[in-house]
Design a protein around this motif. Structure first.
Motif, PDB file in Angstrom:
ATOM      1  N   THR A   4      32.178 -94.466  -1.007  1.00 28.67           N
ATOM      2  CA  THR A   4      32.853 -95.465  -1.800  1.00 28.67           C
ATOM      3  C   THR A   4      32.782 -95.342  -3.259  1.00 28.67           C
ATOM      4  O   THR A   4      32.026 -94.573  -3.685  1.00 28.67           O
ATOM      5  N   HIS A   5      33.781 -95.946  -3.739  1.00 29.97           N
ATOM      6  CA  HIS A   5      33.880 -96.079  -5.277  1.00 29.97           C
ATOM      7  C   HIS A   5      33.777 -97.548  -5.788  1.00 29.97           C
ATOM      8  O   HIS A   5      34.930 -97.848  -6.641  1.00 29.97           O
ATOM      9  N   ARG A   6      32.811 -98.243  -5.416  1.00 31.66           N
ATOM     10  CA  ARG A   6      32.917 -99.733  -5.760  1.00 31.66           C
ATOM     11  C   ARG A   6      32.684 -99.846  -7.250  1.00 31.66           C
ATOM     12  O   ARG A   6      33.089-100.964  -7.794  1.00 31.66           O
ATOM     13  N   PHE A   7      32.350 -98.880  -8.225  1.00 28.87           N
ATOM     14  CA  PHE A   7      32.182 -98.990  -9.490  1.00 28.87           C
ATOM     15  C   PHE A   7      33.214 -98.244 -10.296  1.00 28.87           C
ATOM     16  O   PHE A   7      32.982 -97.900 -11.594  1.00 28.87           O
ATOM     17  N   ALA A   8      34.251 -97.964  -9.413  1.00 22.52           N
ATOM     18  CA  ALA A   8      35.271 -97.208 -10.250  1.00 22.52           C
ATOM     19  C   ALA A   8      35.729 -98.151 -11.507  1.00 22.52           C
ATOM     20  O   ALA A   8      36.008 -99.327 -11.363  1.00 22.52           O
ATOM     21  N   GLY A   9      35.947 -97.401 -12.430  1.00 23.60           N
ATOM     22  CA  GLY A   9      36.615 -98.183 -13.737  1.00 23.60           C
ATOM     23  C   GLY A   9      35.462 -98.717 -14.538  1.00 23.60           C
ATOM     24  O   GLY A   9      35.831 -99.495 -15.503  1.00 23.60           O
ATOM     25  N   LYS A  10      34.133 -99.041 -14.176  1.00 21.05           N
ATOM     26  CA  LYS A  10      33.120 -99.432 -14.840  1.00 21.05           C
ATOM     27  C   LYS A  10      32.375 -98.320 -15.895  1.00 21.05           C
ATOM     28  O   LYS A  10      32.312 -97.435 -15.359  1.00 21.05           O
ATOM     29  N   ASN A  11      32.199 -99.008 -17.187  1.00 22.64           N
ATOM     30  CA  ASN A  11      31.159 -98.086 -17.793  1.00 22.64           C
ATOM     31  C   ASN A  11      30.061 -98.765 -18.076  1.00 22.64           C
ATOM     32  O   ASN A  11      29.778 -99.961 -18.325  1.00 22.64           O
ATOM     33  N   VAL A  12      29.056 -97.864 -17.919  1.00 23.53           N
ATOM     34  CA  VAL A  12      27.642 -98.344 -17.707  1.00 23.53           C
ATOM     35  C   VAL A  12      26.836 -97.416 -18.706  1.00 23.53           C
ATOM     36  O   VAL A  12      26.891 -96.276 -18.779  1.00 23.53           O
ATOM     37  N   ALA A  13      25.871 -98.110 -19.399  1.00 27.36           N
ATOM     38  CA  ALA A  13      24.493 -97.397 -19.973  1.00 27.36           C
ATOM     39  C   ALA A  13      23.242 -97.555 -19.290  1.00 27.36           C
ATOM     40  O   ALA A  13      23.041 -98.674 -18.876  1.00 27.36           O
ATOM     41  N   VAL A  14      22.664 -96.448 -19.128  1.00 24.83           N
ATOM     42  CA  VAL A  14      21.259 -96.495 -18.592  1.00 24.83           C
ATOM     43  C   VAL A  14      20.240 -95.853 -19.501  1.00 24.83           C
ATOM     44  O   VAL A  14      20.432 -94.694 -19.648  1.00 24.83           O
ATOM     45  N   ILE A  15      19.548 -96.714 -20.191  1.00 27.53           N
ATOM     46  CA  ILE A  15      18.544 -96.344 -21.087  1.00 27.53           C
ATOM     47  C   ILE A  15      17.177 -95.792 -20.414  1.00 27.53           C
ATOM     48  O   ILE A  15      16.840 -96.692 -19.768  1.00 27.53           O
ATOM     49  N   GLY A  16      16.713 -94.493 -20.578  1.00 26.01           N
ATOM     50  CA  GLY A  16      15.594 -94.052 -20.015  1.00 26.01           C
ATOM     51  C   GLY A  16      16.083 -93.694 -18.548  1.00 26.01           C
ATOM     52  O   GLY A  16      15.466 -93.746 -17.463  1.00 26.01           O
ATOM     53  N   GLY A  17      17.258 -92.902 -18.434  1.00 28.19           N
ATOM     54  CA  GLY A  17      18.132 -92.628 -17.029  1.00 28.19           C
ATOM     55  C   GLY A  17      17.810 -91.075 -16.575  1.00 28.19           C
ATOM     56  O   GLY A  17      18.627 -90.978 -15.720  1.00 28.19           O
ATOM     57  N   THR A  18      16.966 -90.292 -17.402  1.00 29.53           N
ATOM     58  CA  THR A  18      16.897 -89.067 -17.199  1.00 29.53           C
ATOM     59  C   THR A  18      15.732 -88.521 -16.142  1.00 29.53           C
ATOM     60  O   THR A  18      15.632 -87.519 -15.515  1.00 29.53           O
ATOM     61  N   HIS A  19      15.285 -89.528 -15.395  1.00 30.28           N
ATOM     62  CA  HIS A  19      14.104 -89.481 -14.382  1.00 30.28           C
ATOM     63  C   HIS A  19      13.603 -90.776 -13.882  1.00 30.28           C
ATOM     64  O   HIS A  19      14.077 -91.727 -14.157  1.00 30.28           O
ATOM     65  N   GLY A  20      13.145 -90.728 -12.679  1.00 28.91           N
ATOM     66  CA  GLY A  20      12.442 -91.599 -11.932  1.00 28.91           C
ATOM     67  C   GLY A  20      13.658 -92.821 -11.663  1.00 28.91           C
ATOM     68  O   GLY A  20      14.504 -92.346 -11.137  1.00 28.91           O
ATOM     69  N   MET A  21      13.056 -93.931 -11.830  1.00 26.51           N
ATOM     70  CA  MET A  21      13.864 -95.097 -11.346  1.00 26.51           C
ATOM     71  C   MET A  21      15.177 -95.147 -12.126  1.00 26.51           C
ATOM     72  O   MET A  21      16.368 -95.405 -11.529  1.00 26.51           O
ATOM     73  N   ARG A  35      31.479 -94.386 -14.624  1.00 27.34           N
ATOM     74  CA  ARG A  35      31.160 -93.467 -16.023  1.00 27.34           C
ATOM     75  C   ARG A  35      30.198 -93.954 -16.575  1.00 27.34           C
ATOM     76  O   ARG A  35      29.880 -95.314 -16.947  1.00 27.34           O
ATOM     77  N   VAL A  36      29.289 -93.195 -16.891  1.00 23.87           N
ATOM     78  CA  VAL A  36      27.609 -93.596 -17.308  1.00 23.87           C
ATOM     79  C   VAL A  36      27.289 -92.807 -18.396  1.00 23.87           C
ATOM     80  O   VAL A  36      27.307 -91.660 -18.590  1.00 23.87           O
ATOM     81  N   LEU A  37      26.766 -93.553 -19.456  1.00 27.61           N
ATOM     82  CA  LEU A  37      25.960 -92.970 -20.359  1.00 27.61           C
ATOM     83  C   LEU A  37      24.452 -93.158 -20.244  1.00 27.61           C
ATOM     84  O   LEU A  37      23.990 -93.873 -19.887  1.00 27.61           O
ATOM     85  N   VAL A  38      23.755 -92.107 -20.170  1.00 31.58           N
ATOM     86  CA  VAL A  38      22.307 -91.870 -19.759  1.00 31.58           C
ATOM     87  C   VAL A  38      21.532 -91.102 -20.975  1.00 31.58           C
ATOM     88  O   VAL A  38      21.849 -90.311 -21.659  1.00 31.58           O
ATOM     89  N   THR A  39      20.309 -92.079 -21.241  1.00 35.03           N
ATOM     90  CA  THR A  39      19.582 -91.430 -22.255  1.00 35.03           C
ATOM     91  C   THR A  39      18.293 -90.953 -21.786  1.00 35.03           C
ATOM     92  O   THR A  39      17.711 -91.524 -20.948  1.00 35.03           O
ATOM     93  N   GLY A  40      17.496 -90.068 -22.720  1.00 34.61           N
ATOM     94  CA  GLY A  40      16.246 -89.687 -22.427  1.00 34.61           C
ATOM     95  C   GLY A  40      15.417 -89.146 -23.565  1.00 34.61           C
ATOM     96  O   GLY A  40      16.238 -88.670 -24.568  1.00 34.61           O
ATOM     97  N   ARG A  41      14.107 -89.152 -23.563  1.00 29.42           N
ATOM     98  CA  ARG A  41      13.453 -88.413 -24.891  1.00 29.42           C
ATOM     99  C   ARG A  41      13.158 -87.124 -24.696  1.00 29.42           C
ATOM    100  O   ARG A  41      13.114 -86.378 -25.374  1.00 29.42           O
TER     101      ARG A  41
END
Length: 252
Positions: free
Chosen positions: A2-19, A33-39
């Motif tokens: 399924t592609h329920r989030f098609a067309g959605k733009n999302v940021a996940v801060i601290g998204g390179t590991h774990g939860m 489409r997701v922008l992910v950050t990590g240290r």
């Protein structure tokens, strides 16, 4: 698939590991489409490989206002606006009161509290009216010895959530928090512990959680996506995802 989030733009801060990574992966798998950050540079590179072309993975420290300003510029150029923001970036150390140092205290509050606040402040203008911001606190269960600084830093985030929820009502942006209990991540959120100490904490978590087990990263991701997209009549809440730890007496 399924592609329920098609067309959605999302940021996940601290998204390179774990939860955070589990949440980013679920979003990518379902078309966002997701922008992910990590240290950590190694985690950043690993996330680029695992998440694929639908994710833009950027190294950034939530405790650095300069990094957050650069992140906003990147978001504006790549996505224009966001439908949802998830903030998972945090650190935790197991420090009894008599072992807490000024440096450890300041680092916890720089990332978990100050970092969370300014992530919300700087990213809120990027969120479309009617969007959402989801933070991460901690289960409101009985306090755990050795975790006073961590618990204090997260308690402040719960207050921020309620205040931001009130301030962003005019834009219909919902602001909520996930409050995890014992979750089965690679480090259990305590990367500085020895394997033996981590096994001891893991056994304790299973024993005191009413459901007699740890939660999974996938269960946290599911709760995050619920708050971010489905809980359209919820704002200013902390959703305990803790196997009943904060609400239910355990067996026996």
């Amino acid at each position: 698939m399924t592609h329920r989030f098609a067309g959605k733009n999302v940021a996940v801060i601290g998204g390179t590991h774990g939860m955070g990574w589990a949440t980013a992966q679920a979003l990518v798998d379902q078309g966002a489409r997701v922008l992910v950050t990590g240290r950590n540079p190694a985690n950043v590179q690993a996330a680029r490989t695992r998440l694929g072309e639908r994710a833009l993975v950027q190294q950034a420290d939530v405790a650095s206002l300069a990094d957050m300003d650069q992140l906003v510029a990147t978001l504006r150029e790549a996505f224009g606006a966001l439908d949802a923001v998830f903030v998972f970036a945090a650190i935790a150390a197991f420090d009894p009161i008599d072992e807490v140092t000024e440096a450890s205290f300041d680092r916890h509050f720089a990332i978990n509290t100050r970092g969370a606040y300014f992530a919300m402040k700087k990213l809120a203008p990027c969120v479309r009216d009617g969007g959402s911001i989801t933070m991460t606190t901690v289960t409101p269960a009985t306090a755990t010895p050795g975790m006073s600084v961590y618990m204090g830093s997260k308690a402040a985030v719960g207050s921020f959530v309620r205040s931001f929820a009130a301030e962003l009502l005019s834009r219909r942006i919902r602001v909520n928090a996930i409050a995890p209990g014992f979750i089965d991540t690679p480090s259990l959120g305590l990367p500085d512990l020895t394997p033996a100490a981590r096994a001891e904490i893991s056994a304790l978590g299973d024993a005191i959680t009413p459901m007699q087990r740890h939660g999974t990263m996938a269960e946290i991701a599911s709760a995050a996506l619920f708050l971010g997209f489905d809980a359209t009549f919820c704002t200013g809440i902390e959703l305990a995802v803790d196997g009943g730890l904060s609400t239910v007496d355990g067996p026996g």
